[in-house]
Scaffold this active site. Structure first.
Site, mmCIF file in Angstrom:
data_model
loop_
_atom_site.group_PDB
_atom_site.id
_atom_site.type_symbol
_atom_site.label_atom_id
_atom_site.label_comp_id
_atom_site.label_asym_id
_atom_site.label_seq_id
_atom_site.Cartn_x
_atom_site.Cartn_y
_atom_site.Cartn_z
ATOM 1 N N LYS A 108 44.966 41.532 39.162
ATOM 2 C CA LYS A 108 44.409 40.392 38.424
ATOM 3 C C LYS A 108 44.027 40.867 37.021
ATOM 4 O O LYS A 108 43.529 41.986 36.867
ATOM 5 C CB LYS A 108 43.183 39.822 39.142
ATOM 6 C CG LYS A 108 42.501 38.686 38.375
ATOM 7 C CD LYS A 108 41.544 37.894 39.240
ATOM 8 C CE LYS A 108 40.192 38.519 39.450
ATOM 9 N NZ LYS A 108 39.439 38.817 38.225
ATOM 10 N N ASP A 122 36.365 43.910 39.617
ATOM 11 C CA ASP A 122 35.610 44.875 38.804
ATOM 12 C C ASP A 122 34.132 44.486 38.764
ATOM 13 O O ASP A 122 33.303 45.201 38.188
ATOM 14 C CB ASP A 122 36.212 45.062 37.404
ATOM 15 C CG ASP A 122 36.253 43.771 36.599
ATOM 16 O OD1 ASP A 122 35.878 42.712 37.135
ATOM 17 O OD2 ASP A 122 36.676 43.816 35.427
ATOM 18 N N SER A 123 33.782 43.376 39.456
ATOM 19 C CA SER A 123 32.366 43.061 39.687
ATOM 20 C C SER A 123 31.686 44.214 40.414
ATOM 21 O O SER A 123 30.458 44.284 40.452
ATOM 22 C CB SER A 123 32.242 41.779 40.517
ATOM 23 O OG SER A 123 33.060 41.849 41.673
ATOM 24 N N GLU A 174 36.974 30.530 36.533
ATOM 25 C CA GLU A 174 35.565 30.903 36.730
ATOM 26 C C GLU A 174 34.660 30.119 35.792
ATOM 27 O O GLU A 174 34.905 30.071 34.575
ATOM 28 C CB GLU A 174 35.382 32.410 36.504
ATOM 29 C CG GLU A 174 33.907 32.829 36.642
ATOM 30 C CD GLU A 174 33.665 34.317 36.792
ATOM 31 O OE1 GLU A 174 34.644 35.081 36.879
ATOM 32 O OE2 GLU A 174 32.478 34.693 36.822
#
Ligand code: KIV
Length: 289
Positions: A115, A46-47, A184
């Site tokens: 994810k 979704d970046s 992350e």
């Protein structure tokens, strides 16, 4: 890519100590090139909200956006596993809603897995999806959909307490059936310990070298951006310069009449040309006012 990558391939790679290379992809040609090069997992992240749509965060990305981009990527992914992000608020409200959202990413988007962001609080949802036959990748540490709670895109787990909580989150996701977890912006020592404790592969981004695999955002990786580049990124090419230089040369060649040249031009055959010229002469009249 010679082989088709599945959740079993990734599990075997961890066991064999082989590192997993994951990159984000948002369209067909990129998916095709990256999978031809041998990238194991293509993440429709979704970046895309930030690097494709120009939004300040991933929060505005909708499920329809994700389904659309997943369908482009899955069409181009030859042998690579395609994992698509569940976007903000499409899985947090209830496990049933998560199941419907994940179902769309797989049925309409062609993804092989999904994810989602979050730790222990998402374990029940992960279990529900896995029981329905949906491979789930977890994502802990800096979870970008919570950027407004964190107050920015900052490294997580910097105190021993937070690091331990993160390890418990990872263990809970594994226990719930996740096939892999993204770590992350996590201190390297914490990521190494989590990786050591888990039997499923960890994929790091800004989490040091000891994760079972690495992921980068495609646009950052290839230098296809003129904006902010995160510290953890390594730029493998400078596409922005290539594009700017090409555009400047194109403008110049159009201005000078160099483009199109003879190679890019088609002509009427001699006979047709003469006929056309005589028809034009008979047609009469001058240019329109
Ligand atoms: O959306 C995304 O691209 C991601 C990666 C940064 C892991 O979640």
């Amino acid at each position: 890519m010679a082989r088709t990558v599945t959740v079993r391939t990734l599990a075997n790679m961890k066991r064999a100590g082989e590192k997993i290379a994951m990159l984000t992809a948002y369209d067909y040609p990129t998916a095709k090139l990256l999978s031809e090069a041998g990238v194991h997992v293509l993440l429709v992240g979704d970046s895309l909200g930030m690097v494709v749509q120009g939004q300040p965060t991933t929060v505005p990305v909708t499920l329809d956006h994700m389904v659309y981009h997943a369908s482009l990527v899955s069409r181009g992914a030859e042998g690579a596993m395609v994992v698509a992000d569940l976007p903000f608020l499409t899985y947090q409200v209830s496990a049933e809603e998560a199941l419907r959202s994940a179902g769309r990413l797989m049925q309409e988007g062609g993804a092989h897995g999904v994810k989602l962001e979050g730790g222990r609080e998402m374990a029940k949802t992960v279990r529900r999806l896995v029981d329905a036959g949906i491979p789930v990748m977890g994502h802990i540490g800096l979870t970008p959909q919570s950027v407004h709670t964190f107050g920015g895109f900052t490294v997580q787990g910097k105190t021993a307490d937070r690091a331990l909580e993160m390890m418990e989150d990872a263990l809970a996701l594994e226990e719930a059936g996740a096939f892999s977890i993204v770590l992350e912006a996590v201190p390297a020592e914490v990521a190494a310990e989590i990786t050591h404790r888990l039997s499923i592969p960890t994929i790091g981004i800004g989490a040091g070298p000891d994760c079972d695999g690495q992921v980068l955002v495609f646009h950052d990786f290839i230098g296809y951006t003129s904006g902010y580049i995160p510290k953890h990124n390594k730029r493998y090419a400078d596409l922005a310069s290539v594009i700017r230089d090409a555009a400047r040369q194109y403008i110049e060649e159009v201005a000078q009449g160099v483009f199109p040249g003879e190679e890019q031009t088609v002509h009427l055959q001699d006979g047709e040309l003469r006929l056309f010229q005589s028809m034009v002469a008979r047609h009469g009249g001058g240019p329109r006012e």
